[in-house]
Scaffold this motif. Sequence first.
Motif, PDB file in Angstrom:
ATOM      1  N   THR A 167      66.871  10.389  88.095  1.00 34.29           N
ATOM      2  CA  THR A 167      66.062  11.354  88.842  1.00 34.29           C
ATOM      3  C   THR A 167      66.940  12.333  89.605  1.00 34.29           C
ATOM      4  OG1 THR A 167      64.210   9.818  89.060  1.00 34.29           O
ATOM      5  CG2 THR A 167      64.356  11.597  90.671  1.00 34.29           C
ATOM      6  N   CYS A 212      62.074  14.477  90.215  1.00 34.95           N
ATOM      7  CA  CYS A 212      61.324  13.385  89.606  1.00 34.95           C
ATOM      8  C   CYS A 212      60.106  13.956  88.884  1.00 34.95           C
ATOM      9  CB  CYS A 212      60.908  12.386  90.674  1.00 34.95           C
ATOM     10  SG  CYS A 212      59.946  13.124  92.014  1.00 34.95           S
ATOM     11  N   SER A 213      59.177  13.083  88.533  1.00 36.51           N
ATOM     12  CA  SER A 213      57.995  13.540  87.806  1.00 36.51           C
ATOM     13  C   SER A 213      57.134  14.474  88.640  1.00 36.51           C
ATOM     14  CB  SER A 213      57.167  12.334  87.349  1.00 36.51           C
ATOM     15  OG  SER A 213      56.816  11.524  88.469  1.00 36.51           O
ATOM     16  N   VAL A 263      59.741   4.261  74.626  1.00 34.75           N
ATOM     17  CA  VAL A 263      59.989   2.903  75.109  1.00 34.75           C
ATOM     18  C   VAL A 263      58.708   2.084  75.114  1.00 34.75           C
ATOM     19  CG1 VAL A 263      60.707   1.562  77.118  1.00 34.75           C
ATOM     20  CG2 VAL A 263      62.012   3.585  76.440  1.00 34.75           C
ATOM     21  N   SER A 264      57.599   2.681  75.541  1.00 34.76           N
ATOM     22  CA  SER A 264      56.325   1.962  75.531  1.00 34.76           C
ATOM     23  C   SER A 264      55.928   1.558  74.114  1.00 34.76           C
ATOM     24  CB  SER A 264      55.229   2.836  76.162  1.00 34.76           C
ATOM     25  OG  SER A 264      55.536   3.136  77.508  1.00 34.76           O
ATOM     26  N   PHE A 285      61.810  13.053  79.954  1.00 35.85           N
ATOM     27  CA  PHE A 285      61.493  11.734  80.523  1.00 35.85           C
ATOM     28  C   PHE A 285      60.125  11.229  80.103  1.00 35.85           C
ATOM     29  CE2 PHE A 285      58.813  13.468  83.754  1.00 35.85           C
ATOM     30  CZ  PHE A 285      59.485  14.432  84.486  1.00 35.85           C
ATOM     31  N   PHE A 286      59.179  12.105  79.799  1.00 35.71           N
ATOM     32  CA  PHE A 286      57.909  11.619  79.282  1.00 35.71           C
ATOM     33  C   PHE A 286      58.044  11.188  77.821  1.00 35.71           C
ATOM     34  CE2 PHE A 286      55.553  13.541  82.879  1.00 35.71           C
ATOM     35  CZ  PHE A 286      54.725  12.463  83.148  1.00 35.71           C
ATOM     36  N   VAL A 335      66.430   4.579  87.096  1.00 39.20           N
ATOM     37  CA  VAL A 335      65.447   5.624  87.377  1.00 39.20           C
ATOM     38  C   VAL A 335      65.914   6.512  88.532  1.00 39.20           C
ATOM     39  CG1 VAL A 335      63.122   6.052  88.257  1.00 39.20           C
ATOM     40  CG2 VAL A 335      63.478   4.371  86.455  1.00 39.20           C
ATOM     41  N   THR A 343      60.755   9.962  76.484  1.00 37.84           N
ATOM     42  CA  THR A 343      61.453   8.677  76.521  1.00 37.84           C
ATOM     43  C   THR A 343      60.508   7.556  76.917  1.00 37.84           C
ATOM     44  OG1 THR A 343      63.499   9.810  77.134  1.00 37.84           O
ATOM     45  CG2 THR A 343      63.393   7.441  77.526  1.00 37.84           C
ATOM     46  N   ALA A 344      59.633   7.809  77.891  1.00 38.82           N
ATOM     47  CA  ALA A 344      58.674   6.786  78.312  1.00 38.82           C
ATOM     48  C   ALA A 344      57.725   6.407  77.179  1.00 38.82           C
ATOM     49  CB  ALA A 344      57.881   7.291  79.525  1.00 38.82           C
ATOM     50  N   VAL A 345      57.271   7.396  76.423  1.00 40.83           N
ATOM     51  CA  VAL A 345      56.378   7.110  75.294  1.00 40.83           C
ATOM     52  C   VAL A 345      57.105   6.284  74.237  1.00 40.83           C
ATOM     53  CG1 VAL A 345      55.124   8.162  73.387  1.00 40.83           C
ATOM     54  CG2 VAL A 345      54.924   9.121  75.677  1.00 40.83           C
TER      55      VAL A 345
END
Length: 218
Positions: free
Chosen positions: A174, A180-181, A210-211, A203-204, A170, A206-208
């Motif tokens: 970043t 960053c966010s 992975v979740s 990055f959002f 991370v 990718t986060a969705v």
Amino acid sequence: MSGYWPWWAGAAGLALITINYALTTDRSFGVSSAWDRVLHWRRERRLERMDEEFTDERALADALAAATAEHFGTRPAAPTAPPAPYGTSQLLETEAQSAVGEGTSVTSPGPAPLVTQAALLVSIFLGGLIAALTSGRFHLRFDMGPGFRDVVTANSITMIVLLFVGGVLVGFGTRLAGGCSSGHGLNGCGRLRPVSLVATAVFFGTAVAVSFLLWKVI
């Protein structure tokens, strides 16, 4: 979840912070850049001292002129250019003034003082601590909770390794993305910067993904 603020209150608070920071400082609000500057505080203090020596633009111009004259010595005056046709001088002056105006408008302020970056990081910690204490949910724990144990791992050593590697990735991503966010998502998207829009989407997204894999596939 009943002890948390509603989502719209958090969104309104972040919007107020972002707008106020942009209007008062004309700088982007970011946490990763603050960490980078605080960790390299010796370098940042040296740069701040150098900037303080040249805050007077007139003194800086005189110093540069003196250094140039000392290095190159006295030179003959430049030959006089032939007179330009009628109307050309006015056109050139207008173009020069436009160029100066454009250069002035795109000039961005320097980085925020180092002490304000350190205060930002301390304030984040204190804000979270005060929120946890006032809500009665503060307690020390050394795991990520039952959700992490059920989905990822219950082994403490494996958990530490995964968290360490994840934190390194991370942090690397970043700084590679230049923010960053908070820097891209709040400030950059709020100012409609193309780089921030792309970075936030990546990055959002990718986060969705992975979740989804963690909760639906594994």
